[in-house]
Design an enzyme around this catalytic site. Structure first.
Site, PDB file in Angstrom:
ATOM      1  N   ASN A 154       0.825  -1.166   0.100  1.00 35.56           N
ATOM      2  CA  ASN A 154      -0.074  -0.055  -0.074  1.00 35.56           C
ATOM      3  C   ASN A 154       0.886   1.381   0.139  1.00 35.56           C
ATOM      4  O   ASN A 154       0.274   2.074  -0.440  1.00 35.56           O
ATOM      5  CB  ASN A 154      -0.977   0.028   1.208  1.00 35.56           C
ATOM      6  CG  ASN A 154      -0.405  -0.250   2.423  1.00 35.56           C
ATOM      7  OD1 ASN A 154       0.902  -0.500   2.558  1.00 35.56           O
ATOM      8  ND2 ASN A 154      -1.032  -0.022   3.572  1.00 35.56           N
ATOM      9  N   GLU A 251       4.811  -4.664  12.018  1.00 39.75           N
ATOM     10  CA  GLU A 251       3.710  -3.736  11.754  1.00 39.75           C
ATOM     11  C   GLU A 251       2.510  -4.420  11.033  1.00 39.75           C
ATOM     12  O   GLU A 251       2.695  -4.680   9.730  1.00 39.75           O
ATOM     13  CB  GLU A 251       4.105  -2.595  10.877  1.00 39.75           C
ATOM     14  CG  GLU A 251       5.261  -1.890  11.529  1.00 39.75           C
ATOM     15  CD  GLU A 251       4.911  -0.809  12.590  1.00 39.75           C
ATOM     16  OE1 GLU A 251       3.507  -0.976  12.987  1.00 39.75           O
ATOM     17  OE2 GLU A 251       5.626  -0.428  13.290  1.00 39.75           O
ATOM     18  N   CYS A 285      -3.430   0.324   6.790  1.00 37.58           N
ATOM     19  CA  CYS A 285      -3.599  -0.575   8.190  1.00 37.58           C
ATOM     20  C   CYS A 285      -4.176  -0.108   9.257  1.00 37.58           C
ATOM     21  O   CYS A 285      -4.812  -0.833  10.030  1.00 37.58           O
ATOM     22  CB  CYS A 285      -2.046  -1.105   8.339  1.00 37.58           C
ATOM     23  SG  CYS A 285      -0.984   0.436   8.635  1.00 37.58           S
ATOM     24  N   GLU A 459       7.623   1.949  14.646  1.00 33.08           N
ATOM     25  CA  GLU A 459       8.550   2.534  13.818  1.00 33.08           C
ATOM     26  C   GLU A 459       8.261   3.976  14.178  1.00 33.08           C
ATOM     27  O   GLU A 459       7.450   4.463  14.870  1.00 33.08           O
ATOM     28  CB  GLU A 459       8.120   2.312  12.319  1.00 33.08           C
ATOM     29  CG  GLU A 459       8.044   0.661  12.124  1.00 33.08           C
ATOM     30  CD  GLU A 459       7.833   0.158  10.547  1.00 33.08           C
ATOM     31  OE1 GLU A 459       6.886   0.699   9.852  1.00 33.08           O
ATOM     32  OE2 GLU A 459       8.720  -0.085  10.143  1.00 33.08           O
TER      33      GLU A 459
HETATM   34  P1  NDP Z   1       1.031 -10.037   3.334  1.00 31.20           P
HETATM   35  O1  NDP Z   1       0.993 -10.107   4.687  1.00 31.20           O
HETATM   36  O2  NDP Z   1       0.330 -10.716   2.256  1.00 31.20           O
HETATM   37  O3  NDP Z   1       2.578  -9.769   2.594  1.00 31.20           O
HETATM   38  C1  NDP Z   1       3.459  -8.793   3.189  1.00 31.20           C
HETATM   39  C2  NDP Z   1       4.766  -8.990   2.717  1.00 31.20           C
HETATM   40  O4  NDP Z   1       5.536 -10.115   3.396  1.00 31.20           O
HETATM   41  C3  NDP Z   1       4.788  -9.237   1.132  1.00 31.20           C
HETATM   42  O5  NDP Z   1       6.155  -8.635   0.662  1.00 31.20           O
HETATM   43  C4  NDP Z   1       4.941 -10.687   0.861  1.00 31.20           C
HETATM   44  O6  NDP Z   1       5.446 -11.077  -0.099  1.00 31.20           O
HETATM   45  C5  NDP Z   1       5.732 -11.213   2.161  1.00 31.20           C
HETATM   46  N1  NDP Z   1       5.634 -12.629   2.569  1.00 31.20           N
HETATM   47  C6  NDP Z   1       4.637 -13.294   2.419  1.00 31.20           C
HETATM   48  N2  NDP Z   1       4.798 -14.437   3.071  1.00 31.20           N
HETATM   49  C7  NDP Z   1       6.217 -14.451   3.447  1.00 31.20           C
HETATM   50  C8  NDP Z   1       6.812 -15.203   4.164  1.00 31.20           C
HETATM   51  N3  NDP Z   1       6.547 -16.765   4.610  1.00 31.20           N
HETATM   52  N4  NDP Z   1       8.342 -15.130   4.714  1.00 31.20           N
HETATM   53  C9  NDP Z   1       8.609 -13.697   4.290  1.00 31.20           C
HETATM   54  N5  NDP Z   1       8.120 -12.781   3.788  1.00 31.20           N
HETATM   55  C10 NDP Z   1       6.782 -13.312   3.239  1.00 31.20           C
HETATM   56  O7  NDP Z   1       0.421  -8.430   3.321  1.00 31.20           O
HETATM   57  P2  NDP Z   1      -0.061  -7.614   2.027  1.00 31.20           P
HETATM   58  O8  NDP Z   1       1.069  -7.217   1.104  1.00 31.20           O
HETATM   59  O9  NDP Z   1      -1.095  -8.190   1.455  1.00 31.20           O
HETATM   60  O10 NDP Z   1      -0.568  -6.200   2.658  1.00 31.20           O
HETATM   61  C11 NDP Z   1      -1.737  -5.799   3.422  1.00 31.20           C
HETATM   62  C12 NDP Z   1      -1.566  -6.258   4.902  1.00 31.20           C
HETATM   63  O11 NDP Z   1      -0.398  -5.259   5.445  1.00 31.20           O
HETATM   64  C13 NDP Z   1      -2.694  -6.036   5.630  1.00 31.20           C
HETATM   65  O12 NDP Z   1      -3.142  -6.985   6.551  1.00 31.20           O
HETATM   66  C14 NDP Z   1      -2.507  -4.583   6.367  1.00 31.20           C
HETATM   67  O13 NDP Z   1      -3.328  -4.531   7.494  1.00 31.20           O
HETATM   68  C15 NDP Z   1      -1.015  -4.835   6.533  1.00 31.20           C
HETATM   69  N6  NDP Z   1      -0.336  -3.480   6.744  1.00 31.20           N
HETATM   70  C16 NDP Z   1       0.262  -3.080   7.898  1.00 31.20           C
HETATM   71  C17 NDP Z   1       0.761  -1.969   8.260  1.00 31.20           C
HETATM   72  C18 NDP Z   1       1.181  -1.377   9.554  1.00 31.20           C
HETATM   73  O14 NDP Z   1       2.117  -0.673   9.594  1.00 31.20           O
HETATM   74  N7  NDP Z   1       0.882  -1.883  10.494  1.00 31.20           N
HETATM   75  C19 NDP Z   1       0.719  -0.902   7.104  1.00 31.20           C
HETATM   76  C20 NDP Z   1       0.441  -1.438   5.873  1.00 31.20           C
HETATM   77  C21 NDP Z   1      -0.128  -2.717   5.759  1.00 31.20           C
HETATM   78  P3  NDP Z   1       4.566 -11.113  -1.595  1.00 31.20           P
HETATM   79  O15 NDP Z   1       3.383 -10.388  -1.016  1.00 31.20           O
HETATM   80  O16 NDP Z   1       5.297 -10.531  -2.433  1.00 31.20           O
HETATM   81  O17 NDP Z   1       4.283 -12.532  -1.734  1.00 31.20           O
END
Ligand code: NDP
Length: 485
Positions: A154, A251, A285, A459
């Site tokens: 995002n 996060e 998020c 953060e």
């Molecule tokens: P995901 O949890 O699907 O993915 C986050 C990242 O982790 C991606 O780069 C993903 O890779 C990677 N990833 C997935 N599986 C693994 C693994 N087993 N080991 C290491 N890395 C892995 O989240 P989204 O990208 O769909 O983002 C949305 C989510 O993020 C929402 O739940 C939102 O609330 C949260 N979010 C939280 C924020 C905060 O600051 N608290 C801010 C913004 C979002 P890939 O997708 O490339 O496979």
């Protein structure tokens, strides 16, 4: 995309772009049209190895530089980012589909804020002196080593700098893996850091999906992992990091409450609910997606909200008049559509939106449900899209208990003209990033992060320093050493 804007290869390793087309192809889709605008390749094990070994080598030299010298690199990078704000904002819009009206003020600018803030702090990271009679202890604030950053889709520019800036300020090196959905922006951050004087290998970017993230997280050379992502991914990454006793920052997601008391300024409360649900098409998020409205103000609130939501300018994200863009991907749009269907099926009252727009791209209308009850799916699960759930309440104690009845704890907001009530209620809400008569402000000076399932660590702000450095304490004896034999 113009040549000037587009990164020139998939990865950025050891101070330069790097390609390895043996890695699986990842198409980059422009969410406003569904067209493929670029293609990157997932990192092969060779690319991951190159990034990690470059980071290991660079980190030692980087940590030996003075904090002031490191800080200068970060503040120079911030200046370059601001100078190129328009090009970087356009790239963020290509990558995410968020309207340029937003990206011009919230992405490269927020990333530059982080580089500037932590660049400024770098020279003043010190230990302390503890006098113990004649003897004394001093502490050294030392870097952790090589840190891995893993981003969500995002805020790709912002997330890379919210992690990279404090890591680098403390003398660490970083390998950053963007989400496969938005791979482009972090590459430009790496390029700019090099231009600002960061030694090769200090900030590397490798593409890929979960498997690449997993390779990075489990590598014994990595001291810390900072993830922005969903709770299920957080659990997996935290567990993998724990197996090797690595430091973590998590996060994660939320289902945050925004509480509107009936003495609130109606217009401001509606603005807060709009910002906290529909900015970035709801893909934030910390959004306040459970809007608890006290009975006395409920109908007025809903009427004004529905009226204002109608005036959202939905359209081409590159048109600066547009203030509501598409969802990031077809997949995310379909997830949100299923939640809308569930809301209707479970008996919530649709007061605005609810439909996909009849045009190309992944557009959904800003959607408001009223008469939502605590047990409905749309009140319990994170949707990560433009769907606001409005719930009614009667009393302060009741709303506090209901607002806290969730596994998440990222954010919370209160709108009221009674300031003692505002502070009292915020004090009782279990969340990390809170707001009184506002919603979703995230200045770099303020700690950001969640409690409960929403995360671990903070953060931004001085608090982030604690999560990217460790203390060594050194006892210095001035006299003779006594021993029993
Ligand atoms: P995901 O949890 O699907 O993915 C986050 C990242 O982790 C991606 O780069 C993903 O890779 C990677 N990833 C997935 N599986 C693994 C693994 N087993 N080991 C290491 N890395 C892995 O989240 P989204 O990208 O769909 O983002 C949305 C989510 O993020 C929402 O739940 C939102 O609330 C949260 N979010 C939280 C924020 C905060 O600051 N608290 C801010 C913004 C979002 P890939 O997708 O490339 O496979």
């Amino acid at each position: 995309m113009s040549y000037e804007t587009q990164p020139t290869a998939s990865h950025y390793v050891n101070g330069a772009y790097l390609e390895d087309s043996a890695g699986a192809a990842i198409p980059v889709i422009y969410p406003a049209t569904g067209a493929e605008i670029a293609r990157v390749h997932a990192a092969t094990p060779a690319v991951v190895e190159a990034a990690l070994s470059a980071a290991v080598e660079a980190q030692t030299l980087w940590a030996e530089m003075t904090g002031r010298a490191r800080g200068r690199v970060l503040t120079d990078a911030a200046r370059i980012m601001r100078e190129r704000n328009r090009a970087l904002s356009e790239l963020e819009t290509w990558d995410t589909g968020k309207p340029l009206q937003e990206t011009l003020v919230a992405d490269a600018t927020s990333a530059a804020d982080a580089l500037e803030y932590f660049g400024g702090l770098a020279a003043s990271l010190t230990g302390e002196h503890i006098q113990l009679g004649e003897d004394w202890v001093y502490t050294r604030r030392e870097p952790l080593g090589v840190c891995v950053g893993i981003g969500a889709w995002n805020y790709p520019t912002q997330i890379s700098c919210w992690k990279g800036a404090p890591a680098l300020a403390c003398g660490n090196a970083m390998v950053f893996k963007p989400s496969e959905t938005t791979p482009l922006c972090a590459l430009k951050v790496a390029e700019i850091l090099t231009e600002a004087g960061a030694p090769a290998g200090v900030f590397n970017v490798v593409q890929g999906m979960g498997e690449v993230g997993s390779l990075l997280v489990t590598d014994p050379r990595v001291a810390k992992v900072s993830l922005t992502g969903s709770v299920p991914t957080g659990r997996k990454v935290y567990a993998a990091a724990a197996a090797e006793m690595k430091h973590v920052t998590m996060e994660l997601g939320g289902k945050s409450p925004l509480v509107v008391f009936d003495d609130a300024d109606l217009e401001n409360a509606v603005s807060g609910a709009i910002n906290g649900n529909f900015y970035s098409s709801g893909q934030v998020c910390s959004n306040g997606t459970r809007v608890f409205v006290q009975r006395g103000i409920k109908e007025a609130f809903l009427a004004r909200l529905a009226e204002r939501v109608k005036s959202a300018v939905i359209g081409d994200p590159m048109d600066e008049a547009t203030n509501f863009g598409p969802m990031v991907s077809q997949r995310q749009m379909e997830i949100v559509q299923r939640y809308i269907e569930k809301g209707i099926a479970e008996g919530a009252r649709l007061v605005a939106g609810g439909k996909r727009l009849e045009r190309e791209g992944f557009y959904l209308e800003p959607t408001v449900f009223a008469d939502v009850t605590d047990g409905m799916t749309i009140a319990m699960e994170e949707i990560f899209g433009p769907v606001m759930a409005v719930l009614d309440f009667e009393t302060e104690d009741e709303v506090i208990a209901r607002a806290n009845d969730t596994a998440f704890g990222l954010s919370a907001g209160v709108f009221t003209r009674d300031l003692s009530r505002g502070h009292r209620v915020i004090g009782k809400l279990r969340a990390g990033s809170c707001f009184i008569n506002s919603y979703n402000d995230a200045p770099v000076e303020a700690p950001f992060g969640g409690v409960k399932a929403s995360g671990v660590g903070r953060e931004n702000s001085k608090a982030a320093i604690e999560h990217y450095s460790q203390l060594k304490s050194v006892y210095v004896r001035m006299g003779d050493v006594e021993a029993p034999y």
